[in-house]
Design an enzyme around this catalytic site. Sequence first.
Site, mmCIF file in Angstrom:
data_model
loop_
_atom_site.group_PDB
_atom_site.id
_atom_site.type_symbol
_atom_site.label_atom_id
_atom_site.label_comp_id
_atom_site.label_asym_id
_atom_site.label_seq_id
_atom_site.Cartn_x
_atom_site.Cartn_y
_atom_site.Cartn_z
ATOM 1 N N ILE A 173 0.852 -1.193 0.000
ATOM 2 C CA ILE A 173 0.000 0.000 0.000
ATOM 3 C C ILE A 173 0.885 1.238 0.000
ATOM 4 O O ILE A 173 1.818 1.355 0.811
ATOM 5 C CB ILE A 173 -0.981 -0.011 1.187
ATOM 6 C CG1 ILE A 173 -1.944 1.176 1.074
ATOM 7 C CG2 ILE A 173 -0.284 -0.052 2.532
ATOM 8 C CD1 ILE A 173 -3.226 0.982 1.872
ATOM 9 N N MET A 231 1.005 4.838 0.662
ATOM 10 C CA MET A 231 0.490 6.055 1.280
ATOM 11 C C MET A 231 1.593 7.104 1.426
ATOM 12 O O MET A 231 1.476 8.234 0.954
ATOM 13 C CB MET A 231 -0.073 5.752 2.673
ATOM 14 C CG MET A 231 -1.310 4.882 2.724
ATOM 15 S SD MET A 231 -1.871 4.777 4.453
ATOM 16 C CE MET A 231 -3.168 3.561 4.325
ATOM 17 N N PRO A 248 7.756 11.195 0.228
ATOM 18 C CA PRO A 248 9.000 11.765 0.761
ATOM 19 C C PRO A 248 8.808 13.032 1.587
ATOM 20 O O PRO A 248 9.529 13.257 2.563
ATOM 21 C CB PRO A 248 9.810 12.058 -0.512
ATOM 22 C CG PRO A 248 9.314 11.064 -1.517
ATOM 23 C CD PRO A 248 7.853 10.903 -1.217
ATOM 24 N N PHE A 273 9.284 4.409 1.637
ATOM 25 C CA PHE A 273 9.157 3.537 2.801
ATOM 26 C C PHE A 273 8.040 2.504 2.621
ATOM 27 O O PHE A 273 7.325 2.178 3.573
ATOM 28 C CB PHE A 273 8.892 4.350 4.075
ATOM 29 C CG PHE A 273 9.813 5.509 4.299
ATOM 30 C CD1 PHE A 273 11.172 5.399 4.058
ATOM 31 C CD2 PHE A 273 9.327 6.722 4.748
ATOM 32 C CE1 PHE A 273 12.035 6.466 4.256
ATOM 33 C CE2 PHE A 273 10.170 7.801 4.954
ATOM 34 C CZ PHE A 273 11.527 7.674 4.706
ATOM 35 N N GLU A 305 -4.898 -1.583 11.001
ATOM 36 C CA GLU A 305 -3.448 -1.573 10.836
ATOM 37 C C GLU A 305 -2.759 -1.298 12.164
ATOM 38 O O GLU A 305 -1.726 -1.905 12.484
ATOM 39 C CB GLU A 305 -3.043 -0.515 9.813
ATOM 40 C CG GLU A 305 -1.540 -0.439 9.598
ATOM 41 C CD GLU A 305 -1.128 0.553 8.522
ATOM 42 O OE1 GLU A 305 0.089 0.758 8.343
ATOM 43 O OE2 GLU A 305 -2.017 1.127 7.868
ATOM 44 N N ARG A 337 24.395 -16.030 33.269
ATOM 45 C CA ARG A 337 25.601 -15.188 33.215
ATOM 46 C C ARG A 337 26.014 -14.777 34.625
ATOM 47 O O ARG A 337 25.201 -14.277 35.406
ATOM 48 C CB ARG A 337 25.302 -13.932 32.393
ATOM 49 C CG ARG A 337 26.463 -12.948 32.335
ATOM 50 C CD ARG A 337 27.410 -13.313 31.201
ATOM 51 N NE ARG A 337 28.239 -12.169 30.839
ATOM 52 C CZ ARG A 337 29.536 -12.104 31.037
ATOM 53 N NH1 ARG A 337 30.169 -13.106 31.631
ATOM 54 N NH2 ARG A 337 30.223 -11.048 30.650
ATOM 55 N N GLY A 364 28.182 -6.340 26.312
ATOM 56 C CA GLY A 364 28.765 -6.241 24.975
ATOM 57 C C GLY A 364 28.135 -7.195 23.981
ATOM 58 O O GLY A 364 28.033 -6.891 22.785
ATOM 59 N N GLY A 412 1.690 5.714 11.489
ATOM 60 C CA GLY A 412 1.412 6.951 12.216
ATOM 61 C C GLY A 412 2.371 7.029 13.390
ATOM 62 O O GLY A 412 2.400 6.135 14.233
#
Length: 381
Positions: free
Chosen positions: A125, A127, A130, A158, A244, A270, A342, A366
């Site tokens: 789609i 929409m 730029p 995008f 959406e 850890r 790290g 949005g």
Amino acid sequence: MQRTLYGPDHEAFRGSVREFVNRKILPVADKLIEQRFIDREIWLEAGRNGFLGLEIPEAYGGSEAGDYRFNAVLAEELARANAAVASSISIHADVVAPYLVQLTTEEQKLRWLPKFCTGELLTAIGMTEPSGGSDLAALKTTAVKDGGDWIINGSKTFITNGYNADLVIVAARTSPEKKSKGITLFAVETGMEGFERGRKLDKVGQHESDTAELFFENVRVPSMNIIGELDRGFIHMMEMLPQERVGAAISNIAHAAPILEETIQYAKDRKAFGQPIGSLQWNKFLLADLVTRVEVTQAFVDNCVAAHADGELTAVDAAKAKWWTAQVQNEVLDHCVQLHGGYGFMTEYRVARAWMDARVTKIWAGSNEIMKELIGRDLGL
């Protein structure tokens, strides 16, 4: 807490999706990152499993689930494994699908929906532009009537699935004097002269999905490719955006939760200063905070999914779910990276990739700032 949103049929469906993920996606995860797109065979396999046609009537090859909770299960299982694959498949099966079911003519349904369900017809789609970002009413792409056709000029950016899509729903301005009330949706198909794709965009994260720029130079589109009503495209988009956004919310929290689970296990295994790092009070309290945030957020999202399944989800509640889950997702994953030290900055660790993949969720569908604007307006402010 025990979730009450799903029943036995949903959980059986979850098992099918999980098996698909384990068989078709996880073994090729590194390959998808390297090539920057999802193989068509994965789409075809998703189609064979009925995952792409959940919203499509059986008459056109879909499974017509009739229950949005199945969409939610699909999004959850995909997002737990891979945020980019989840977003790509959701754009097709969860975002574009309602446009092609609710707004198309019988001829259009017969032309597009059967292959949409099988994965032979990949969709996107268009929409965002730029210069526009979240301001859909300000789009500059134009469509000018020429006999029985429309000539489209402009660009989009995008666009998820944009590089490989066979059909793109494009929002274009057809009556400039009407501003937001003068926008129409068109189905632009691969092979139409003047329709070009730019490069696959080099994103910070979600490398597995193809995201592209689209260019339209005097693209001739027949009137039979108009989707919905002339000059009502902006209204159509506003009506579809809650789905959406709740879909984004589902994926956001489903993406963060397993990484947090892995981080808790890491904090147990850890050791530093002679003890597991999770037993250090700061880390212990932090993990207690993160688990609570995720579970409370999940409860709100589940309520939104139930409301949407019943046709009662408001645009404002969808906006709340979208921005809040994106915020929680990013906060949780940032802390997970920190707890990994790290190693959390190494891309071979899932936590690092998830952290990169998540950053965009506060921007797309949005931006979070736009979501807060919508909520603020609803407060009468």
